[in-house]
Design a protein around this motif. Structure first.
Motif, PDB file in Angstrom:
ATOM      1  N   TRP A 201     102.114  56.143 122.389  1.00  0.00           N
ATOM      2  CA  TRP A 201     103.106  55.557 121.495  1.00  0.00           C
ATOM      3  C   TRP A 201     103.966  56.637 120.837  1.00  0.00           C
TER       4      TRP A 201
ATOM      5  N   ARG B 267     101.429  48.188 117.064  1.00  0.00           N
ATOM      6  CA  ARG B 267     102.353  49.267 116.705  1.00  0.00           C
ATOM      7  C   ARG B 267     103.807  48.769 116.738  1.00  0.00           C
TER       8      ARG B 267
ATOM      9  N   HIS C  52      99.266  48.422 121.423  1.00  0.00           N
ATOM     10  CA  HIS C  52     100.691  48.711 121.257  1.00  0.00           C
ATOM     11  C   HIS C  52     101.438  47.537 120.631  1.00  0.00           C
TER      12      HIS C  52
END
Length: 325
Positions: free
Chosen positions: A113, A141, A138
């Protein structure tokens, strides 16, 4: 337990949005098939683990600098939560920090990331699709980066249950993981502002079909973020392993970067570019106490780590960005 309960807020949201309404009518049946205890024998065990989790909410959350959940809990309850989450091993994507204990996953997905994020369009207010999202690391995120709605898709029910075991402590936020593959999406959906496909392309028998499927998820001008295995080489060069690659039997095409850029152009994407490339290290992918099976170290030649166990070039991963026409 009715698995559709995970998705009722999402289904209501999609049904109320003309862009997604048709898909919303198809999803209940797809969810029931993807989370069928008859089809997946271990799912009942993972369900029972989920049901053991205490009904509480994290009072402190952070999705911007990692994925961290915390609350003022007694040590005994923290330990019980940790033991329950261990019943869902292996945990592959992460890491997570949950009520003071780490989930030390096989992959340091936070490193990926950190490499990719500087090259993205601003995610604020965006509808995002994460294809092959695993347990949704992810996705969290992306939510932390300001996305309005994140939908991950992954056909592994274990990963789906890992995701909802953590969301159980977060509450209702616009992040979900569906138990489906990209081939189950409606054709020409054309609704997402950003679509991620990270670690998927080399598992597809037809990379061109996958690229076209990804393009069809995006609105005009939407951004594709594609991360995959590549080889060093010139335009037109592609590694097609006859047998296994790094002990994986489902690796089909590893193109040179210029080859993949050509494929993206051929599939209609605009301005394709490679934004980063790196050799996967033994620190980024490894065996841990949350993923007890063989990992990258065992997938490489024991003497020459620049080669896989089969003698192919060791894994190199690259990220490409392009826009839909």
């Amino acid at each position: 337990m009715n698995y559709l309960d995970f998705y009722r807020p999402l289904l209501a949201e999609l049904s109320a949005d003309a862009r997604f309404a048709q898909w919303a009518t198809q999803l209940p049946a797809q969810i029931e098939e993807g989370l069928s205890e008859t089809r997946y024998g271990d799912l009942a065990q993972w369900r029972d683990s989920f049901l053991k989790l205490p009904k509480l909410r994290a009072t402190q959350v952070d999705f911007s600098h990692g994925v961290t959940l915390d609350a003022d809990l007694p040590t005994s309850q923290r330990q019980a939560i940790e033991q329950t989450l261990r019943e869902l091993i292996p945990w592959r994507k992460g890491p997570y920090e949950i009520f003071g204990f780490p989930i030390n996953t096989e992959w340091r997905s936070d490193w990926k990331w950190d490499r990719v994020a500087p090259h993205l369009d601003n995610l604020n207010g965006r509808h995002i699709l994460d294809v092959g999202c695993g347990n949704g690391y992810h996705c969290w995120r992306m939510h932390g980066a300001g996305a309005r709605r994140v939908i991950g898709i992954d056909p592994s029910p274990r990963f789906v249950m890992q995701f909802y075991s953590l969301k159980h402590f977060v509450g209702e936020v616009p992040v979900d993981v569906l138990p489906i593959g990209i081939e189950q999406l409606p054709a020409n959906l054309g609704c997402f502002d950003t679509t991620f496909s990270m670690g998927v392309l080399y598992h597809r028998r037809s990379p061109m079909d996958h690229l076209r499927e990804l393009r069809e998820t995006l609105r005009a001008g939407g951004q594709l973020v594609l991360e995959t295995l590549v080889i060093e080489g010139q335009m037109g060069e592609v590694l097609v392993p006859e047998g296994r690659y790094a002990k994986m039997n489902n690796v089909w095409f590893l193109p040179a970067p210029d080859t993949l850029l050509s494929w993206l152009r051929k599939c209609g994407f605009k301005n394709p570019r490679m934004v980063e490339m790196n050799t996967t290290s033994l620190d980024e992918q490894r065996t841990t106490d949350w993923m007890l099976y063989h990992s990258l170290n065992e997938f490489l030649d024991p003497i020459d780590k620049s080669k896989t166990a089969e003698g192919h070039p060791a894994p190199i991963r690259a990220t490409f960005i392009a826009e839909a026409p």
